[in-house]
Design a protein around this motif. Sequence first.
Motif, mmCIF file in Angstrom:
data_model
loop_
_atom_site.group_PDB
_atom_site.id
_atom_site.type_symbol
_atom_site.label_atom_id
_atom_site.label_comp_id
_atom_site.label_asym_id
_atom_site.label_seq_id
_atom_site.Cartn_x
_atom_site.Cartn_y
_atom_site.Cartn_z
ATOM 1 N N ARG A 121 0.321 -1.308 -0.171
ATOM 2 C CA ARG A 121 -0.408 -0.107 0.380
ATOM 3 C C ARG A 121 1.197 1.089 -0.038
ATOM 4 N N ARG A 122 2.267 1.247 0.495
ATOM 5 C CA ARG A 122 2.911 2.231 0.970
ATOM 6 C C ARG A 122 2.942 2.623 -0.782
ATOM 7 N N ALA A 123 3.950 1.516 -1.191
ATOM 8 C CA ALA A 123 4.323 1.604 -2.889
ATOM 9 C C ALA A 123 3.411 2.295 -4.114
ATOM 10 N N ARG A 124 2.054 1.575 -3.278
ATOM 11 C CA ARG A 124 0.613 2.546 -4.064
ATOM 12 C C ARG A 124 0.749 4.204 -3.932
ATOM 13 N N VAL A 125 1.119 4.078 -3.151
ATOM 14 C CA VAL A 125 1.186 5.845 -2.746
ATOM 15 C C VAL A 125 2.423 6.197 -3.930
ATOM 16 N N GLU B 65 12.764 8.590 -11.110
ATOM 17 C CA GLU B 65 12.803 6.795 -11.978
ATOM 18 C C GLU B 65 13.684 6.563 -10.195
ATOM 19 N N VAL B 66 13.921 7.471 -9.015
ATOM 20 C CA VAL B 66 14.415 6.457 -7.662
ATOM 21 C C VAL B 66 12.957 5.899 -7.351
ATOM 22 N N VAL B 67 11.882 6.867 -7.375
ATOM 23 C CA VAL B 67 11.116 7.136 -6.985
ATOM 24 C C VAL B 67 9.573 5.602 -7.896
ATOM 25 N N GLU B 68 10.149 5.288 -8.579
ATOM 26 C CA GLU B 68 9.909 3.751 -9.692
ATOM 27 C C GLU B 68 10.480 3.110 -8.813
ATOM 28 N N TYR B 69 11.881 3.268 -8.803
ATOM 29 C CA TYR B 69 12.607 2.372 -7.591
ATOM 30 C C TYR B 69 11.983 1.706 -7.124
ATOM 31 N N CYS B 70 11.477 2.557 -5.870
ATOM 32 C CA CYS B 70 11.025 1.931 -4.074
ATOM 33 C C CYS B 70 9.825 2.017 -4.599
ATOM 34 N N ILE B 71 9.053 1.877 -6.411
ATOM 35 C CA ILE B 71 7.577 1.023 -5.269
ATOM 36 C C ILE B 71 7.916 -0.454 -5.370
ATOM 37 N N GLY B 72 9.181 -1.283 -5.954
ATOM 38 C CA GLY B 72 9.724 -2.299 -5.243
ATOM 39 C C GLY B 72 10.184 -2.469 -3.864
ATOM 40 N N ALA B 73 9.417 -1.569 -3.380
ATOM 41 C CA ALA B 73 9.694 -1.333 -1.856
ATOM 42 C C ALA B 73 9.504 -2.987 -0.877
ATOM 43 N N PRO B 74 8.280 -4.086 -1.426
ATOM 44 C CA PRO B 74 7.852 -5.077 -0.580
ATOM 45 C C PRO B 74 9.067 -5.750 -0.723
ATOM 46 N N GLU B 75 10.063 -6.137 -2.193
ATOM 47 C CA GLU B 75 10.464 -7.332 -2.865
ATOM 48 C C GLU B 75 11.518 -6.618 -2.411
ATOM 49 N N LEU B 76 11.953 -5.627 -1.207
ATOM 50 C CA LEU B 76 14.153 -4.770 -1.226
ATOM 51 C C LEU B 76 13.311 -5.246 0.237
#
Length: 499
Positions: free
Chosen positions: A64-68, A107-118
């Motif tokens: 859900r955080r990633a969706r923001v 682009e870093v915001v996009e990368y951080c959408i992967g937070a659940p994996e990371l």
Amino acid sequence: MKELTHYINGEHVKGTSGRFADVYNPAIGEVTAKTPLASAAEIDLAVQAAEAAQPAWAAVNPQRRARVLMKMVDLLHRDMDKLAEALSSEHGKTLPDAKGDVIRGLEVVEYCIGAPELLKGEYTDGAGPGIDMYSMRQPLGVTAGITPFNFPAMIPMWMFAPAIAAGNAFILKPSERDPSVPLMLAELFEEAGLPKGILQVVNGDKEAVDAIIAHETIQSIGFVGSTPIAEYIYGNGCAAGKRVQCFGGAKNHAIIMPDADMDNVVDALIGAGYGAAGERCMAISVAVPVGQETADRLIEALIPRVESLKVGPYTAGDDVDLGPVITAEAKARINALVDSGVEQGAKLVVDGRGFKLQGYENGFFVGPSLFDNVTTDMEIYKQEIFGPVLSTVRTDTYEEAIGHVMDHQYGNGTAIFTRDGDTARDFASRINVGMVGINVPIPVPLAYHTFGGWKKSAFGDLNQHGPDAFKFYTRTKTVTSRWPSGAKEGAEFSIPTMK
Ligand code: NAD
């Protein structure tokens, strides 16, 4: 005149310290706004709001955080033109370059959408009889970042995107030279769904920075700026028990081998040396041709290209290659360094001093300069100029060239131009610099790799963005659990080992 604000707990808040800094439009040399300079009490206000908001944000599941963050990417695209215009008007860089500043942050915001994996932890099933062991990454709590003037969109996003994706609250103290875009970014993130208090912007100078260092609730500090301030914040931040990463100045060399494609080299050096008026920590500021013949060909090809660079305001659109520098002081400092180069015996083959633009006489414009025959004892070689000045250091051999790069105090970026794979591989393997380009002049790693220099260009163990950012903005907790079944053991008095 426009009075800028702080952005605290979801509101634009006027400064209360009574201290302000002037914000200029560098192209016309006029003050366009004043920005408040926070006191320790204003920093404390933001910290209190962050501390109150952070636990609930950390408890939101990572997806859900990633969706923001996903929504934030949309809004950045929606407002790209507005952000770029605001950025250029306070920084001076061209509009395409200002968009690049926003995009490299996005682009870093996009990368951080992967937070659940990371953020996924580690698990050992059956570490002992009935024993499982797992490690999880938890947010630090309230984190802070202090950013430079030269990338007012990109560098704040490099910090706050991973910090927030990992469940922290983040307080940004941007550069007082161009604070409007950071304020816009905080508003946008809330429009994307971020709760109030999770991203706040407190404008200020040394007083605000010292208050951040001293505040016990703030767990970490990220800094990007000049090396003396990086050293100050790293030393004092670590002494205050915080997790700190500081990125400093640079002097990036490009080695040009005799076999290099000279057309490619000249294009690369023109863009990397003079783009953004040289105000990039990854700008190439030293060309190191190997062999006198290579040097002669390089200088001959560079001169007409440097002379034909178009310097002007961002409002002139495509007619401009580079804009003004940030302040009148920066302009005076750059011109004084060019003077020192001449006095110390370098050959100034293109002289940008005294550059004037009709209608913009008060703008902070500096014409592009090109030096030949620079030696390593000169101030123009030793210091970071941070202006549109390229210095050429002639060398006879590859070993001599690589030695200059190795011996310089800074180690942010470097590049080699060659057609020879052996040389390129040797260079990449031996060089003591954090980011290396092979026939690539500005080797800024993409969001999913990490960014960081060596030597006096960076202080701390972890780089920016990429996987390191998630390590920096979290701490590891390891749980050993046992669910006894059957026979119970008595107390153990020696340290457990695997039997
Ligand atoms: P700066 O060091 O003057 O300022 C950076 C930040 O520190 C600003 O927010 C400023 O308000 C604050 N600051 C300034 N003086 C301070 C003091 N005495 N005490 C505490 N805080 C203080 O840098 P700048 O001029 O804004 O930016 C240019 C520098 O940043 C160049 O040296 C450039 O190489 C470097 N830079 C490095 C990187 C990198 O990743 N290595 C990236 C961009 C810029």
